[in-house]
Scaffold this motif. Structure first.
Motif, mmCIF file in Angstrom:
data_model
loop_
_atom_site.group_PDB
_atom_site.id
_atom_site.type_symbol
_atom_site.label_atom_id
_atom_site.label_comp_id
_atom_site.label_asym_id
_atom_site.label_seq_id
_atom_site.Cartn_x
_atom_site.Cartn_y
_atom_site.Cartn_z
ATOM 1 N N VAL A 191 43.190 58.658 30.457
ATOM 2 C CA VAL A 191 43.041 59.746 29.488
ATOM 3 C C VAL A 191 44.157 60.765 29.698
ATOM 4 O O VAL A 191 44.692 60.895 30.803
ATOM 5 C CB VAL A 191 41.667 60.450 29.616
ATOM 6 C CG1 VAL A 191 40.540 59.512 29.229
ATOM 7 C CG2 VAL A 191 41.456 60.978 31.036
ATOM 8 N N PRO A 192 44.544 61.508 28.664
ATOM 9 C CA PRO A 192 45.582 62.533 28.797
ATOM 10 C C PRO A 192 45.160 63.637 29.764
ATOM 11 O O PRO A 192 43.990 63.980 29.870
ATOM 12 C CB PRO A 192 45.730 63.075 27.372
ATOM 13 C CG PRO A 192 45.174 62.012 26.486
ATOM 14 C CD PRO A 192 44.085 61.358 27.274
ATOM 15 N N PHE A 193 46.150 64.222 30.454
ATOM 16 C CA PHE A 193 45.874 65.270 31.431
ATOM 17 C C PHE A 193 46.807 66.467 31.277
ATOM 18 O O PHE A 193 46.482 67.574 31.691
ATOM 19 C CB PHE A 193 46.011 64.677 32.842
ATOM 20 C CG PHE A 193 45.732 65.640 33.965
ATOM 21 C CD1 PHE A 193 44.668 66.529 33.899
ATOM 22 C CD2 PHE A 193 46.529 65.666 35.092
ATOM 23 C CE1 PHE A 193 44.393 67.416 34.933
ATOM 24 C CE2 PHE A 193 46.264 66.543 36.131
ATOM 25 C CZ PHE A 193 45.200 67.424 36.053
ATOM 26 N N GLY A 194 47.967 66.266 30.645
ATOM 27 C CA GLY A 194 48.978 67.313 30.607
ATOM 28 C C GLY A 194 48.535 68.601 29.953
ATOM 29 O O GLY A 194 48.730 69.689 30.499
ATOM 30 N N GLY A 195 47.912 68.519 28.756
ATOM 31 C CA GLY A 195 47.523 69.733 28.043
ATOM 32 C C GLY A 195 46.512 70.558 28.798
ATOM 33 O O GLY A 195 46.664 71.778 28.944
ATOM 34 N N THR A 196 45.457 69.915 29.292
ATOM 35 C CA THR A 196 44.437 70.652 30.034
ATOM 36 C C THR A 196 44.984 71.162 31.360
ATOM 37 O O THR A 196 44.564 72.216 31.842
ATOM 38 C CB THR A 196 43.212 69.764 30.301
ATOM 39 O OG1 THR A 196 43.616 68.563 30.976
ATOM 40 C CG2 THR A 196 42.512 69.400 29.000
ATOM 41 N N TYR A 197 45.936 70.446 31.950
ATOM 42 C CA TYR A 197 46.543 70.886 33.215
ATOM 43 C C TYR A 197 47.278 72.214 33.019
ATOM 44 O O TYR A 197 47.111 73.152 33.800
ATOM 45 C CB TYR A 197 47.495 69.809 33.721
ATOM 46 C CG TYR A 197 48.228 70.168 34.989
ATOM 47 C CD1 TYR A 197 47.624 69.994 36.233
ATOM 48 C CD2 TYR A 197 49.530 70.677 34.952
ATOM 49 C CE1 TYR A 197 48.297 70.317 37.393
ATOM 50 C CE2 TYR A 197 50.205 71.013 36.108
ATOM 51 C CZ TYR A 197 49.585 70.819 37.335
ATOM 52 O OH TYR A 197 50.252 71.157 38.487
ATOM 53 N N VAL A 198 48.078 72.299 31.969
ATOM 54 C CA VAL A 198 48.833 73.527 31.688
ATOM 55 C C VAL A 198 47.880 74.682 31.380
ATOM 56 O O VAL A 198 48.018 75.795 31.915
ATOM 57 C CB VAL A 198 49.815 73.303 30.522
ATOM 58 C CG1 VAL A 198 50.451 74.628 30.092
ATOM 59 C CG2 VAL A 198 50.890 72.292 30.910
ATOM 60 N N LEU A 199 46.885 74.431 30.524
ATOM 61 C CA LEU A 199 45.948 75.490 30.154
ATOM 62 C C LEU A 199 45.117 75.937 31.346
ATOM 63 O O LEU A 199 44.803 77.127 31.485
ATOM 64 C CB LEU A 199 45.029 74.999 29.027
ATOM 65 C CG LEU A 199 45.691 74.765 27.670
ATOM 66 C CD1 LEU A 199 44.689 74.188 26.682
ATOM 67 C CD2 LEU A 199 46.276 76.062 27.121
ATOM 68 N N ASP A 200 44.750 75.006 32.217
ATOM 69 C CA ASP A 200 43.955 75.354 33.397
ATOM 70 C C ASP A 200 44.732 76.277 34.318
ATOM 71 O O ASP A 200 44.192 77.232 34.895
ATOM 72 C CB ASP A 200 43.538 74.088 34.138
ATOM 73 C CG ASP A 200 42.298 74.305 35.000
ATOM 74 O OD1 ASP A 200 41.744 75.431 34.978
ATOM 75 O OD2 ASP A 200 41.866 73.370 35.690
ATOM 76 N N HIS A 201 46.026 76.017 34.477
ATOM 77 C CA HIS A 201 46.845 76.883 35.330
ATOM 78 C C HIS A 201 47.003 78.269 34.702
ATOM 79 O O HIS A 201 47.000 79.289 35.418
ATOM 80 C CB HIS A 201 48.209 76.240 35.578
ATOM 81 C CG HIS A 201 48.202 75.276 36.716
ATOM 82 N ND1 HIS A 201 48.650 75.594 37.978
ATOM 83 C CD2 HIS A 201 47.751 74.003 36.801
ATOM 84 C CE1 HIS A 201 48.518 74.563 38.795
ATOM 85 N NE2 HIS A 201 47.964 73.578 38.092
ATOM 86 N N LEU A 202 47.140 78.326 33.381
ATOM 87 C CA LEU A 202 47.212 79.624 32.712
ATOM 88 C C LEU A 202 45.880 80.361 32.850
ATOM 89 O O LEU A 202 45.844 81.570 33.099
ATOM 90 C CB LEU A 202 47.557 79.427 31.237
ATOM 91 C CG LEU A 202 47.629 80.693 30.375
ATOM 92 C CD1 LEU A 202 48.668 81.652 30.927
ATOM 93 C CD2 LEU A 202 47.940 80.335 28.922
ATOM 94 N N TRP A 203 44.778 79.645 32.689
ATOM 95 C CA TRP A 203 43.430 80.193 32.851
ATOM 96 C C TRP A 203 43.280 80.822 34.233
ATOM 97 O O TRP A 203 42.767 81.935 34.376
ATOM 98 C CB TRP A 203 42.443 79.039 32.649
ATOM 99 C CG TRP A 203 40.993 79.302 32.815
ATOM 100 C CD1 TRP A 203 40.281 79.228 33.991
ATOM 101 C CD2 TRP A 203 40.026 79.627 31.801
ATOM 102 N NE1 TRP A 203 38.956 79.474 33.770
ATOM 103 C CE2 TRP A 203 38.770 79.728 32.439
ATOM 104 C CE3 TRP A 203 40.111 79.827 30.432
ATOM 105 C CZ2 TRP A 203 37.598 80.020 31.733
ATOM 106 C CZ3 TRP A 203 38.940 80.130 29.745
ATOM 107 C CH2 TRP A 203 37.713 80.226 30.376
#
Length: 299
Positions: free
Chosen positions: A80-92
């Motif tokens: 499954v994709p991980f890049g988008g949630t990874y970036v948003l999680d770090h911003l969060w």
């Protein structure tokens, strides 16, 4: 991969070739056709082979590439994709929202919550809104099957609604804390805020059921005293209701959306009101997150 042998004075030498089997109608069988020769097996440039495999793997889906290069005793399960949630999680986390959720605390009513799980569910809903906007039910399915969210392998729609119930109770405190973090991180200047409104309509034939609301458009409930006792006038309106449409669609129910931004155009806060709310009613009644902010309506 095709291997050929050659005898010389030092013994047997093996050569490696990339070959493809092609059907030979004359011979009545498949015949290997050499596409590329790697040279002697004992002198093989393995780093070059790795680069070739990596380059070819980019032509495949991630799961297919992994399955094609995995050892024989490994079974590919899913990807499954991980890049988008990874970036948003770090911003969060950079905005410390994960810590803020824990600091706001337990709900005033009902059983105690697992705040770590609540924080992860809220993040997943935000990530879904940013990456694949959908309903709560669809968002739960998205998290469970279509994307990887760190610390949250799966959720259901009930968990989403429970997290939103808690969010509704702590909205004011949570919004202020998040605003403080954003203001510090971006060095926001909030001595002057600009405010503007717009409307957006819904493809509905009927408006929402009219309910009693105060001057700020908030729903009057049994938990709040009657509007008349607060010195306010109660209006009967549905949230999605008919009003003056800025999209020239007065024939469809709508809501009114307001936003404040800084001098540099950084959004500070967003509100929404029933669709029949006029701009003239909003200026005196809405409040900005910044203390003693000067508010002007942009034209």
């Amino acid at each position: 991969m095709k291997t050929t042998k050659r005898e010389n004075k030092s013994g047997t030498v093996r050569y490696l070739h990339l070959a493809h089997n092609e059907w030979d109608p004359v011979k009545g069988r498949a015949v290997p056709k050499v596409l590329f020769t790697f040279g002697r097996e004992d002198d093989l440039d393995r780093d070059a082979v790795k680069r070739l495999v990596a380059s070819l793997s980019r032509l495949l889906e991630p799961g297919e590439a992994l399955a094609s290069t995995a050892a024989g005793d490994l079974e590919f399960v899913s990807s499954v994709p991980f890049g988008g949630t990874y970036v948003l999680d770090h911003l969060w986390r950079r905005l410390r929202i994960d810590r803020i959720v824990g600091q706001v605390g337990q709900p005033k009513r009902g059983r105690r919550r697992d705040m770590s799980m609540t924080e992860r569910v809220l993040f997943s809903l935000v990530a879904n809104r940013a990456l694949a906007p959908s309903s709560k039910l669809a968002a739960a399915d998205w998290v469970t099957h279509d994307v990887h969210v760190e610390g949250l392998p799966a959720i259901d729609d009930d968990a989403c609604y429970r997290a939103m119930d808690w969010l509704h109770e702590v909205t004011d405190d949570l919004e202020k804390r998040v605003f403080d973090e954003v203001a510090n991180l971006l060095n926001l200047e909030v001595d002057l805020l600009f405010f503007d409104t717009t409307s957006t309509y819904f493809e509905l034939e009927e408006a929402d059921e009219p309910l009693a609301r105060d001057d700020k458009g908030r729903l009057l409930t049994d938990a709040r005293p009657p509007a008349e006792e607060d010195g306010e006038s109660a209006d009967q309106a549905g949230f999605r209701t008919f009003g003056k449409s800025k999209d020239s669609r007065d024939d469809l129910p709508q809501i009114v959306i307001g936003m404040t931004v800084t001098r540099d155009g950084i959004p500070v806060r967003v509100w929404s009101w029933p669709g029949n709310t006029g701009d003239s009613k909003l200026m005196p009644v809405f409040s900005a997150p910044a203390t003693d902010a000067v508010l002007r309506q942009s034209r």
